[in-house]
Design a protein around this motif. Structure first.
Motif, mmCIF file in Angstrom:
data_model
loop_
_atom_site.group_PDB
_atom_site.id
_atom_site.type_symbol
_atom_site.label_atom_id
_atom_site.label_comp_id
_atom_site.label_asym_id
_atom_site.label_seq_id
_atom_site.Cartn_x
_atom_site.Cartn_y
_atom_site.Cartn_z
ATOM 1 N N ARG A 66 0.838 -1.211 0.000
ATOM 2 C CA ARG A 66 0.000 0.000 0.000
ATOM 3 C C ARG A 66 0.868 1.253 0.000
ATOM 4 O O ARG A 66 0.586 2.214 -0.715
ATOM 5 C CB ARG A 66 -0.923 -0.030 1.225
ATOM 6 N N LEU A 67 1.940 1.251 0.771
ATOM 7 C CA LEU A 67 2.860 2.390 0.788
ATOM 8 C C LEU A 67 3.519 2.579 -0.580
ATOM 9 O O LEU A 67 3.712 3.704 -1.032
ATOM 10 C CB LEU A 67 3.924 2.219 1.869
ATOM 11 N N SER A 68 3.843 1.483 -1.232
ATOM 12 C CA SER A 68 4.426 1.561 -2.567
ATOM 13 C C SER A 68 3.442 2.190 -3.555
ATOM 14 O O SER A 68 3.819 3.029 -4.373
ATOM 15 C CB SER A 68 4.833 0.165 -3.036
ATOM 16 N N ASP A 99 3.270 5.859 -2.890
ATOM 17 C CA ASP A 99 4.491 6.499 -3.375
ATOM 18 C C ASP A 99 4.428 6.716 -4.884
ATOM 19 O O ASP A 99 4.794 7.778 -5.388
ATOM 20 C CB ASP A 99 5.713 5.645 -3.009
ATOM 21 N N GLN A 100 3.922 5.732 -5.609
ATOM 22 C CA GLN A 100 3.776 5.879 -7.058
ATOM 23 C C GLN A 100 2.777 6.971 -7.410
ATOM 24 O O GLN A 100 2.993 7.745 -8.344
ATOM 25 C CB GLN A 100 3.343 4.544 -7.686
ATOM 26 N N THR A 101 1.698 7.069 -6.649
ATOM 27 C CA THR A 101 0.717 8.130 -6.876
ATOM 28 C C THR A 101 1.345 9.491 -6.631
ATOM 29 O O THR A 101 1.137 10.429 -7.407
ATOM 30 C CB THR A 101 -0.507 7.937 -5.953
ATOM 31 N N ALA A 102 2.118 9.607 -5.566
ATOM 32 C CA ALA A 102 2.786 10.877 -5.253
ATOM 33 C C ALA A 102 3.775 11.251 -6.355
ATOM 34 O O ALA A 102 3.868 12.421 -6.750
ATOM 35 C CB ALA A 102 3.496 10.784 -3.910
ATOM 36 N N ALA A 132 3.579 10.420 -9.500
ATOM 37 C CA ALA A 132 2.790 10.836 -10.671
ATOM 38 C C ALA A 132 2.312 12.272 -10.508
ATOM 39 O O ALA A 132 2.363 13.060 -11.456
ATOM 40 C CB ALA A 132 1.598 9.894 -10.870
ATOM 41 N N LYS A 133 1.870 12.636 -9.310
ATOM 42 C CA LYS A 133 1.439 14.015 -9.058
ATOM 43 C C LYS A 133 2.614 14.976 -9.203
ATOM 44 O O LYS A 133 2.471 16.067 -9.755
ATOM 45 C CB LYS A 133 0.830 14.152 -7.650
ATOM 46 N N MET A 134 3.777 14.574 -8.730
ATOM 47 C CA MET A 134 4.960 15.420 -8.831
ATOM 48 C C MET A 134 5.355 15.607 -10.296
ATOM 49 O O MET A 134 5.708 16.712 -10.717
ATOM 50 C CB MET A 134 6.120 14.807 -8.044
ATOM 51 N N GLU A 135 5.284 14.546 -11.094
ATOM 52 C CA GLU A 135 5.578 14.663 -12.517
ATOM 53 C C GLU A 135 4.591 15.602 -13.207
ATOM 54 O O GLU A 135 4.968 16.377 -14.083
ATOM 55 C CB GLU A 135 5.553 13.283 -13.181
ATOM 56 N N GLU A 136 3.335 15.536 -12.797
ATOM 57 C CA GLU A 136 2.320 16.422 -13.361
ATOM 58 C C GLU A 136 2.656 17.881 -13.042
ATOM 59 O O GLU A 136 2.583 18.751 -13.911
ATOM 60 C CB GLU A 136 0.956 16.059 -12.799
#
Length: 176
Positions: A127-129, A132-135, A137-141
């Motif tokens: 779940r943490l992974s 982290d992937q969602t975060a 993706a938001k940072m890349e956006e």
């Protein structure tokens, strides 16, 4: 310094045409016989006005994005917390139900408890992974938004760089 001010400062500070090339330098690019021509001064003023307009538009877009993004981020965060809490409750209920039905309300041995704890730890790691992937993706956006505004950062005009514009003017001045 707020994020909005930092972005505005980073992208628009020293971005005016006069910061890139002065009127005198611009006029100096033309043949000496043409330097007193009113059209050259008018061309510089048009370029200056265009650049100023671009900067104002970028500033407006930054202000708009910053004001909207904070609201959107708060809403996304609230939704993520709610959905994460719901998912966590459902998954916890599933784990407890699994344990209770498989053991028929009997006490577990130490090895069974350890294996269940390892499964729970693996679930938390997964779940943490995902989070982290969602975060990321938001940072890349966010980075792509900043990159799309980088024309001012690298002092580019909409039709190309200042150097390209000046080279084109120098070539056209030679033919005049």
């Amino acid at each position: 310094m707020t994020d909005e001010r930092a972005i505005l400062s980073f992208l628009t500070e020293n971005a005016e045409l006069s910061d890139l090339i002065t009127r005198r330098q611009f006029i100096g690019l033309f043949p000496a016989a043409k330097r007193d021509d009113f059209a050259i001064r008018a061309l510089y003023q048009d370029l200056y006005d265009t650049r100023s307009s671009q900067i104002r538009n970028v500033q407006k877009k930054i202000n708009f994005e910053c004001s909207n993004s904070s609201q959107i981020l708060r809403e996304d965060l609230a939704r993520a917390k709610n959905s994460a809490a719901e998912v966590e409750e459902d998954e916890n209920d599933n784990i407890y139900n699994e344990i209770l039905t498989s053991r028929d309300h009997q006490q577990m041995s130490l090895s069974e408890m350890l294996s269940q704890m390892e499964l729970a730890a693996d679930f938390v790691k997964n779940r943490l992974s995902e989070l982290d992937q969602t975060a990321k993706a938001k940072m890349e956006e966010c980075n792509s938004i900043v990159d799309s505004l980088s024309d001012l950062r690298y002092k580019k005009l909409s039709g190309g760089t200042v150097d390209e514009c000046l080279e084109g003017l120098a070539v056209s001045a030679c033919y005049a």
